[in-house]
Every structure is written in structure tokens, then in C-alpha cells.
Design a protein around this motif. Structure first.
Motif, PDB file in Angstrom:
ATOM      1  N   ARG A 133       0.860  -1.265  -0.224  1.00 57.32           N
ATOM      2  CA  ARG A 133      -0.085   0.032  -0.061  1.00 57.32           C
ATOM      3  C   ARG A 133       0.772   1.354  -0.181  1.00 57.32           C
ATOM      4  NH1 ARG A 133      -4.046  -0.720   5.026  1.00 57.32           N
ATOM      5  NH2 ARG A 133      -4.762   1.259   4.365  1.00 57.32           N
ATOM      6  N   LEU A 137       1.935   4.691  -2.979  1.00 54.86           N
ATOM      7  CA  LEU A 137       2.019   6.468  -2.913  1.00 54.86           C
ATOM      8  C   LEU A 137       3.185   6.955  -3.407  1.00 54.86           C
ATOM      9  CD1 LEU A 137       1.032   6.050   0.918  1.00 54.86           C
ATOM     10  CD2 LEU A 137      -0.559   6.438  -0.919  1.00 54.86           C
ATOM     11  N   GLU A 188      -2.606   7.469   3.005  1.00 57.91           N
ATOM     12  CA  GLU A 188      -3.559   7.404   1.860  1.00 57.91           C
ATOM     13  C   GLU A 188      -4.231   8.449   1.635  1.00 57.91           C
ATOM     14  OE1 GLU A 188      -3.251   2.499   1.298  1.00 57.91           O
ATOM     15  OE2 GLU A 188      -4.851   3.580   2.777  1.00 57.91           O
ATOM     16  N   LYS A 189      -4.530   9.131   2.689  1.00 67.02           N
ATOM     17  CA  LYS A 189      -5.736  10.364   2.557  1.00 67.02           C
ATOM     18  C   LYS A 189      -4.940  11.814   2.397  1.00 67.02           C
ATOM     19  CE  LYS A 189      -9.230   7.940   5.178  1.00 67.02           C
ATOM     20  NZ  LYS A 189     -10.003   7.859   6.550  1.00 67.02           N
TER      21      LYS A 189
END
Length: 398
Positions: A133, A137, A188-189
Motif C-alpha cells: 500500500r 503512494l 493514503e488520505k
């Protein structure tokens, strides 16, 4: 001696090695010999036990000057043996020293986790999913440093915990997995999960040439809402970023920092021996995550860390309010250098007190003090108790 792979010292130190010093009359010998194969985890737990036993006995006045001196001499011999890579001999001498401070002591090896599972999944699967994950990014933008921290934290999730890496055997895998999952979600936000974070966190940052620098950050509640000073702590040879946070007087430096609303940052020292750019990168990272009081940035270091602290005072004199060098250090002669307190140990066989005193004498802003009846490592607790209040007396003019 909590830490990563041992740092070997100069050949001259090996000349000081020998068999364990005999305990004085009345001292008990350990009940059992050291394990045939002594790991760094064995030495780490022994160090923490030694540190706690010595601090307790000393605080209640149970140690005479002669006993304190004998414990320090034996423990320093164990330190020199450790530097020479003789772990079994080191363990035996540490057992003798601990028993002198705590007569009922018996070492029991702690079993390290094997086949670690998190929510019924192998730890490596949780780790790999989190790292995947993070890989999606943008690691070159404004969140590059927190992404690097999250990746380093995720990497601690292993199926078999290493006895040679303290960041693994001091970690609660389930709690770490929960925390890193939340951190990755924030990233991720587009949010930095470490900004204004309070409490105790193992992490890393990217320093000179992009190298990862491990650190423990312990932030007081005040750091969430207002400007705070910073206490940077640099450990001695063979230690790591956990030494000042958990060892050295049972983490007394971290406690004093928290009580005085200082952001406490305990780092891996070796990078600071090679480039002051690592300090610049550190303050840049902390400055993006916390509101820092630039007039109250302090450094304390022990042994090798004292050398690194003195180097920072020499190369970044305008950035520091004050520096403490414990059982080490070198002359600081830069114009505008901050005040430097050098504290030597009377019985130190590694960096003799006379050498520390000479460094202080050659430092225009230097002051020298000495710990009686103490040696190279066990002097740190008393040095911190003296040094941190001394640091807090100083602020840097903007």
C-alpha cells in the motif's frame, strides 16, 4: 548494550581485556553459567536488569563507595569484553555485577516469538500488504519522510523475531500492526500521521544521502498544541536508539524531558558521527511535524554519542542552546558555541576522566564535573540527573 550489530573499537581497547575481575568478599556468584550461545537479546535484558538494580540500590543508599566502585569496575570490564565480541564472557561479568547490586538475581533467558501471527495471519503477510500500500503512494512529495517512517515500522513485523535487533524484540507485533495500519490509512488520505503525535514512537527518517536513521520520539502532551523544546540524545558505541529511551538509568532522560515538556528524540548515533546534515534533516522533519522552540534545542550524548554531540556543537553552534557530554567529547572551539558541560567518570577505563577534563579545558564555553566511584556506563544515570537540569538553565538567543 541494547542495539544492533556491535561496533568494534580501536585495537588498543583489546589490550585492556582479560578475565573477569573477582568479586569482593561477600559478593555472590551467579547461580548458573551464561548460555553457551549468548545473543544480543541476552545482553540487552542483562543490561536493563543491571541498570535497574544499580539505580534501585543507589537510590536507597544500599551501596557503599567501595561496592559502587567494584560494580562499576566489573561492569566496565564487561563493556570492554563486549567491544571485543566476547559475548559469553560479557554475560558472565554482567551477572557478577548485577548480583552485587541485587543478591537474589538469577538470569532467565526470555523466549522470543516464533511464528508470529496477527489476526490469524502470518506477520510477514500483514507487513507485505502494508508495504504494498505504501509503494502505491508518491514517496517523493511532501509525505516522503512519513512514508519512509511507516515503511520502517511495517518492516518490524516479522514471523520470527531476531535476537540481534532490539527494535524487533522490544516490539508488541499486534499493537504495532494496528498502529501502522492506521498510519498507512492516514497517508493514503494525504495526511501525515506523525504530525503533533504524542506518546512514544519508534520510527526513522531519511538523513544524509537518503540513509535511514532509526529513532525513538517521545512527545509530551504539550507538543500537540504549542511550541516545545527538543532534547536530542545520542548513545554510546554498541548501543542504539533505544538506549536513552529505555536504558541509561531506566530511561531517566526521557522521563525528565517529558516532565519539562521537551520533545525527546533518541537516535542511532553513528550517522551523526559522519555528517551534520543528519542533524539538519532531523530538525527539518521535526519542524514540519511539531511547533519547535528554536531557542531550546539541547543535545546530550554518552561516550561515542558525546563525541557526536561535541561535533554538532562545533559544526552547528548557532542551532543549539546547550550540550552535555557524558564520558566523552572533544574540544568545541567554534565562534558562538553553546555552553558545554563535560562530565567524566573517575574510574572510566574506556575514556579516562583526564581526557574528558582536557576536552572541557580546551572548550571556551566548557565546564567540567566528575562522577566519583563510577565508570564508563553506569555513570550515565547520575550524569543525566545532573545534566538535564543544567541544560534547562540555558536558552539560545534568536
Amino acid at each position: 548494550m541494547v542495539g544492533h550489530a556491535a561496533r568494534r573499537t580501536a585495537a588498543g581497547i583489546s589490550l585492556l581485556l582479560g578475565t573477569a575481575a573477582a568479586a569482593p568478599a561477600g559478593a555472590q556468584s551467579p547461580a548458573a553459567p551464561a548460555p553457551a550461545t549468548v545473543t544480543r537479546a541476552d545482553l540487552a535484558w542483562r543490561y536493563l536488569l543491571m541498570d535497574a538494580s544499580y539505580a534501585t540500590a543507589d537510590s536507597v543508599g544500599r551501596l557503599s563507595d567501595s561496592t559502587r566502585a567494584a560494580i562499576n569496575r566489573i561492569f566496565d570490564r564487561s563493556t570492554l569484553s563486549f567491544f571485543g565480541g566476547r559475548f559469553a564472557m560479557t554475560a558472565a561479568m554482567m551477572d557478577t555485577a548485577i548480583t552485587m547490586a541485587a543478591p537474589t538475581y538469577r538470569y532467565e533467558r526470555r523466549a522470543l516469538p516464533v511464528g508470529v501471527r496477527i489476526d490469524k495471519r502470518p506477520a510477514r503477510e500483514v507487513r507485505n500488504a502494508l508495504i504494498a500500500r505504501l509503494a502505491a503512494l508518491d514517496s517523493t512529495g511532501t509525505l516522503a519522510q512519513p512514508i519512509a517512517s511507516a515503511r520502517a515500522r511495517a518492516a518490524l513485523l516479522v514471523d520470527t523475531v531476531s535476537a540481534e535487533r532490539s527494535a524487533e524484540f522490544l516490539t508488541d507485533p499486534a499493537a504495532l500492526a494496528r498502529a501502522v495500519t492506521a498510519e498507512v490509512g492516514a497517508l493514503e488520505k494525504g495526511r501525515n500521521p506523525y504530525a503533533r503525535a504524542v506518546g512514544d514512537l519508534w520510527r526513522s527518517y531519511r538523513g544524509a544521502n537518503g540513509a535511514a536513521v532509526p529513532m525513538r520520539v517521545i512527545a509530551p502532551k504539550a507538543a500537540a498544541s504549542r511550541a516545545v523544546g527538543v532534547l536530542i540524545a545520542l548513545h554510546g558505541a554498541g548501543g542504539d536508539e533505544n538506549m536513552f529511551a529505555m536504558g541509561y538509568g531506566q530511561g531517566i532522560a526521557a522521563r525528565l524531558a517529558r516532565e519539562n515538556n521537551l520533545l525527546f528524540v533518541s537516535l542511532a548515533t553513528t550517522p551523526f558521527m559522519t555528517s551534520a546534515v543528519n542533524f539538519d534533516s532531523l530538525t527539518a522533519v521535526l519542524g514540519r511535524e511539531y511547533q519547535l522552540d528554536a531557542t531550546r534545542i539541547y543535545v546530550i550524548g554518552h561516550s561515542m554519542g558525546a563525541g557526536a554531540a561535541a561535533r554538532l556543537a562545533q559544526e552547528r553552534p548557532q542551532a543549539l542552546a546547550a550540550v552535555v557530554c557524558l564520558a566523552g567529547g572533544s574540544a568545541v572551539t567554534a565562534a558562538g558555541a553553546p555552553p558545554v558541560l563535560f562530565i567524566g567518570a573517575q574510574l572510566d577505563p574506556v575514556i579516562p576522566a583526564a581526557r574528558v577534563k582536557a576536552a572541557a579545558a580546551a572548550t571556551p564555553s566548557g565546564t567540567y564535573e566528575e562522577r566519583a566511584n563510577e565508570g564508563h556506563t553506569l555513570m550515565v544515570r547520575g550524569g543525566v540527573l545532573r545534566g538535564v537540569p543544567w541544560l534547562l538553565q540555558h536558552t539560545r538567543t534568536r
